[in-house]
Design a protein around this motif. Structure first.
Motif, PDB file in Angstrom:
ATOM      1  N   PRO A 223     151.174 -21.573  24.034  1.00 44.52           N
ATOM      2  CA  PRO A 223     149.537 -20.724  23.432  1.00 44.52           C
ATOM      3  C   PRO A 223     148.635 -21.129  24.023  1.00 44.52           C
ATOM      4  O   PRO A 223     147.781 -19.614  24.188  1.00 44.52           O
ATOM      5  N   LEU A 224     149.219 -20.788  25.771  1.00 44.09           N
ATOM      6  CA  LEU A 224     147.883 -21.111  26.590  1.00 44.09           C
ATOM      7  C   LEU A 224     148.451 -20.092  27.856  1.00 44.09           C
ATOM      8  O   LEU A 224     148.347 -20.487  28.950  1.00 44.09           O
ATOM      9  N   ARG A 225     149.673 -19.207  27.381  1.00 50.42           N
ATOM     10  CA  ARG A 225     150.462 -18.398  28.071  1.00 50.42           C
ATOM     11  C   ARG A 225     149.449 -17.537  29.098  1.00 50.42           C
ATOM     12  O   ARG A 225     149.409 -17.904  30.259  1.00 50.42           O
ATOM     13  N   ALA A 226     148.997 -16.448  27.965  1.00 50.11           N
ATOM     14  CA  ALA A 226     148.152 -16.012  29.314  1.00 50.11           C
ATOM     15  C   ALA A 226     146.804 -16.119  29.897  1.00 50.11           C
ATOM     16  O   ALA A 226     145.807 -15.214  30.377  1.00 50.11           O
ATOM     17  N   ARG A 227     146.042 -18.202  29.794  1.00 49.07           N
ATOM     18  CA  ARG A 227     145.510 -18.015  30.033  1.00 49.07           C
ATOM     19  C   ARG A 227     145.628 -18.829  31.310  1.00 49.07           C
ATOM     20  O   ARG A 227     144.548 -20.253  31.780  1.00 49.07           O
ATOM     21  N   CYS A 228     147.040 -19.495  31.272  1.00 50.26           N
ATOM     22  CA  CYS A 228     147.431 -20.727  32.195  1.00 50.26           C
ATOM     23  C   CYS A 228     147.049 -20.356  33.306  1.00 50.26           C
ATOM     24  O   CYS A 228     147.517 -19.608  33.852  1.00 50.26           O
ATOM     25  N   ALA A 229     146.202 -21.613  34.364  1.00 45.05           N
ATOM     26  CA  ALA A 229     145.925 -21.026  35.431  1.00 45.05           C
ATOM     27  C   ALA A 229     147.671 -20.864  36.026  1.00 45.05           C
ATOM     28  O   ALA A 229     147.903 -20.716  37.187  1.00 45.05           O
ATOM     29  N   PHE A 230     147.995 -22.264  36.202  1.00 42.55           N
ATOM     30  CA  PHE A 230     148.777 -22.912  36.562  1.00 42.55           C
ATOM     31  C   PHE A 230     150.358 -21.527  36.636  1.00 42.55           C
ATOM     32  O   PHE A 230     151.027 -21.038  37.250  1.00 42.55           O
ATOM     33  N   ALA A 231     150.550 -20.802  35.355  1.00 41.36           N
ATOM     34  CA  ALA A 231     151.599 -20.070  35.510  1.00 41.36           C
ATOM     35  C   ALA A 231     151.218 -18.755  36.399  1.00 41.36           C
ATOM     36  O   ALA A 231     151.713 -18.164  37.053  1.00 41.36           O
ATOM     37  N   ALA A 232     149.650 -18.281  35.934  1.00 38.50           N
ATOM     38  CA  ALA A 232     148.938 -17.193  36.916  1.00 38.50           C
ATOM     39  C   ALA A 232     149.039 -17.534  38.568  1.00 38.50           C
ATOM     40  O   ALA A 232     149.719 -16.409  39.184  1.00 38.50           O
ATOM     41  N   ALA A 233     149.708 -18.907  38.672  1.00 41.21           N
ATOM     42  CA  ALA A 233     149.217 -18.758  40.300  1.00 41.21           C
ATOM     43  C   ALA A 233     150.840 -18.924  40.376  1.00 41.21           C
ATOM     44  O   ALA A 233     151.427 -19.120  41.475  1.00 41.21           O
ATOM     45  N   GLY A 234     152.151 -18.815  39.605  1.00 41.90           N
ATOM     46  CA  GLY A 234     153.547 -19.318  39.739  1.00 41.90           C
ATOM     47  C   GLY A 234     154.257 -20.583  40.249  1.00 41.90           C
ATOM     48  O   GLY A 234     154.668 -20.511  40.389  1.00 41.90           O
ATOM     49  N   TRP A 235     153.863 -21.163  39.114  1.00 36.78           N
ATOM     50  CA  TRP A 235     154.208 -23.136  39.029  1.00 36.78           C
ATOM     51  C   TRP A 235     154.540 -23.381  39.771  1.00 36.78           C
ATOM     52  O   TRP A 235     155.000 -23.925  40.535  1.00 36.78           O
ATOM     53  N   PRO A 236     152.804 -23.301  41.240  1.00 39.42           N
ATOM     54  CA  PRO A 236     153.114 -23.711  42.275  1.00 39.42           C
ATOM     55  C   PRO A 236     153.607 -25.413  42.297  1.00 39.42           C
ATOM     56  O   PRO A 236     152.905 -25.973  41.684  1.00 39.42           O
ATOM     57  N   GLY A 237     154.644 -26.019  43.174  1.00 43.70           N
ATOM     58  CA  GLY A 237     155.120 -27.283  42.931  1.00 43.70           C
ATOM     59  C   GLY A 237     155.681 -28.157  41.696  1.00 43.70           C
ATOM     60  O   GLY A 237     155.248 -28.873  40.987  1.00 43.70           O
ATOM     61  N   LEU A 238     156.090 -26.828  40.571  1.00 42.48           N
ATOM     62  CA  LEU A 238     156.226 -27.169  39.523  1.00 42.48           C
ATOM     63  C   LEU A 238     157.109 -28.720  39.509  1.00 42.48           C
ATOM     64  O   LEU A 238     158.390 -28.621  40.505  1.00 42.48           O
ATOM     65  N   GLY A 239     157.344 -29.921  39.643  1.00 37.43           N
ATOM     66  CA  GLY A 239     158.254 -30.984  39.043  1.00 37.43           C
ATOM     67  C   GLY A 239     157.778 -32.151  39.893  1.00 37.43           C
ATOM     68  O   GLY A 239     158.971 -32.934  40.562  1.00 37.43           O
ATOM     69  N   GLN A 240     156.991 -31.115  40.974  1.00 40.29           N
ATOM     70  CA  GLN A 240     157.236 -32.539  42.230  1.00 40.29           C
ATOM     71  C   GLN A 240     156.705 -34.086  41.925  1.00 40.29           C
ATOM     72  O   GLN A 240     157.312 -34.721  42.919  1.00 40.29           O
ATOM     73  N   LYS A 241     155.895 -34.219  41.064  1.00 37.68           N
ATOM     74  CA  LYS A 241     155.485 -35.272  40.727  1.00 37.68           C
ATOM     75  C   LYS A 241     156.264 -36.493  41.265  1.00 37.68           C
ATOM     76  O   LYS A 241     156.594 -37.589  41.465  1.00 37.68           O
ATOM     77  N   ARG A 242     157.387 -36.787  40.590  1.00 33.88           N
ATOM     78  CA  ARG A 242     158.320 -37.944  40.460  1.00 33.88           C
ATOM     79  C   ARG A 242     158.883 -37.971  42.181  1.00 33.88           C
ATOM     80  O   ARG A 242     158.664 -39.188  42.269  1.00 33.88           O
ATOM     81  N   THR A 243     159.460 -36.851  42.359  1.00 32.48           N
ATOM     82  CA  THR A 243     159.988 -37.366  43.863  1.00 32.48           C
ATOM     83  C   THR A 243     159.378 -38.342  44.932  1.00 32.48           C
ATOM     84  O   THR A 243     159.305 -38.979  45.874  1.00 32.48           O
ATOM     85  N   ARG A 244     157.915 -37.350  45.081  1.00 37.12           N
ATOM     86  CA  ARG A 244     156.868 -37.842  45.641  1.00 37.12           C
ATOM     87  C   ARG A 244     156.152 -39.294  45.345  1.00 37.12           C
ATOM     88  O   ARG A 244     156.592 -40.543  45.936  1.00 37.12           O
ATOM     89  N   ALA A 245     156.503 -39.688  44.098  1.00 35.20           N
ATOM     90  CA  ALA A 245     156.017 -40.939  43.182  1.00 35.20           C
ATOM     91  C   ALA A 245     156.730 -42.060  43.472  1.00 35.20           C
ATOM     92  O   ALA A 245     156.947 -43.117  44.024  1.00 35.20           O
TER      93      ALA A 245
END
Ligand code: SF4
Length: 311
Positions: A223-245
């Motif tokens: 429901p947030l798609r039209a106003r999501c800053a992450f989607a608007a930015a092209g999903w930068p760094g999607l899913g990177q969290k686990r690898t770094r941790a």
């Protein structure tokens, strides 16, 4: 305007936009929640504070769908803190089954005993009283206050962090625990109205669990798609969290597990009281999780008096 003043001015503008954006997102989120919220027995006022507390402890690191049969069984056998306080450790560990991190079962029993001793068997409705209970941290206390007592308080689990950081900040949520920025974001995004704040907490958490997932967010259904800053930015760094941790060792569960085994090996009896194991690592919650995982792996046994031994 000095450089510092200019920076502060920009930051203030950013913070104001967080509040404004959350106000615009609220009706979208509320409608989605009404149409899509999963119907668990600990939701929508169908249980008491004890049922909510139990569901929150059980669902830490475990999906709610897996928790459901265990929650039903526990509430059937131990419907009140007083009932659980009278159970034996062996009974609660057995009933914990394959939920994982079985020390949570023992901590729940200790929590129930403390509720009986300190609060006459009633789950307290004050933050300070809740976090003083065994095994109850900031997250669980906040969740009980928001979801049962309907208080206005940010509830910040991994799912909420991910949704807010993505939708409002346009970034991936990284790291194992909430950053100061994420806590600030959650506080400022929370609606001022109490009832709205409760729905906001529930809906952002549900959205993170079912739509805005870590690796494959279903943005087309969001429901947030039209106003999501992450989607608007092209999903930068999607899913990177686990690898770094996983790349660092200091402070990780791997390190703590190694320290526990080292201490046990150094003992002639290969056994340590729980009080002495507590001396191995300062963070009691992390220590408990490591002992539990060692127990799950068959590397240690946890005795009924909570002492730990090599098998
Ligand atoms: S649009 Fe995608 S990334 Fe943004 S909040 Fe929704 S699911 Fe998450």
């Amino acid at each position: 305007m000095t450089d510092q003043t200019a920076v502060e001015s920009v930051e203030e503008t950013v913070e104001e936009s967080v509040e404004e954006t959350s106000r615009m997102l609220y009706p979208l989120l509320a409608q989605w929640w009404q149409e899509n919220a999963r119907d668990f027995p600990w939701r929508f006022g169908k249980t008491d504070a004890w049922g909510v507390l139990l569901s929150e402890v059980m669902s830490q690191q475990t999906p709610m769908t897996r928790v459901l049969p265990y929650w039903m069984s526990w509430m059937d056998v131990w419907p009140t803190p007083r009932a659980l306080s009278e159970a034996t450790p062996a009974e609660v560990i057995t009933a914990w089954g394959t939920l994982g991190y079985p020390r949570r079962a023992l901590r729940l029993r200790e929590c129930a005993q403390a509720i009986v001793e300190r609060h006459a068997g009633h789950v307290p409705d004050a933050y300070e009283d809740l976090v003083a209970l065994p095994g109850i941290g900031d997250y669980t206390a906040s969740a009980v206050l928001a979801f049962h007592y309907q208080q206005r308080i940010p509830v910040l689990d991994t799912n909420v962090r991910r949704v807010l950081t993505r939708a409002l900040d346009g970034q991936e949520s990284r790291g194992r625990s909430a950053t100061a920025r994420e806590k600030q974001l959650a506080g400022r995004a929370l609606p001022a109205d109490r009832a709205r704040s409760v729905l906001w907490n529930q809906a952002t958490m549900e959205l993170g669990a079912t739509v805005c997932t870590a690796k494959n967010p279903n943005c087309d259904a969001c429901p947030l798609r039209a106003r999501c800053a992450f989607a608007a930015a092209g999903w930068p760094g999607l899913g990177q969290k686990r690898t770094r941790a996983k790349q660092s060792f200091a402070g990780t569960n791997r390190q703590v597990r190694g320290l526990i085994l080292k201490a046990l090996r150094a003992e002639p009896t290969h056994e340590l009281s729980y009080e002495r194991v507590r001396g191995v690592w300062a963070d009691a919650v992390q220590l408990d999780a490591c002992i539990a995982s060692l127990d799950e792996d068959g590397l240690v046994v946890i005795r009924a008096d909570h002492s730990v031994a090599l098998p």
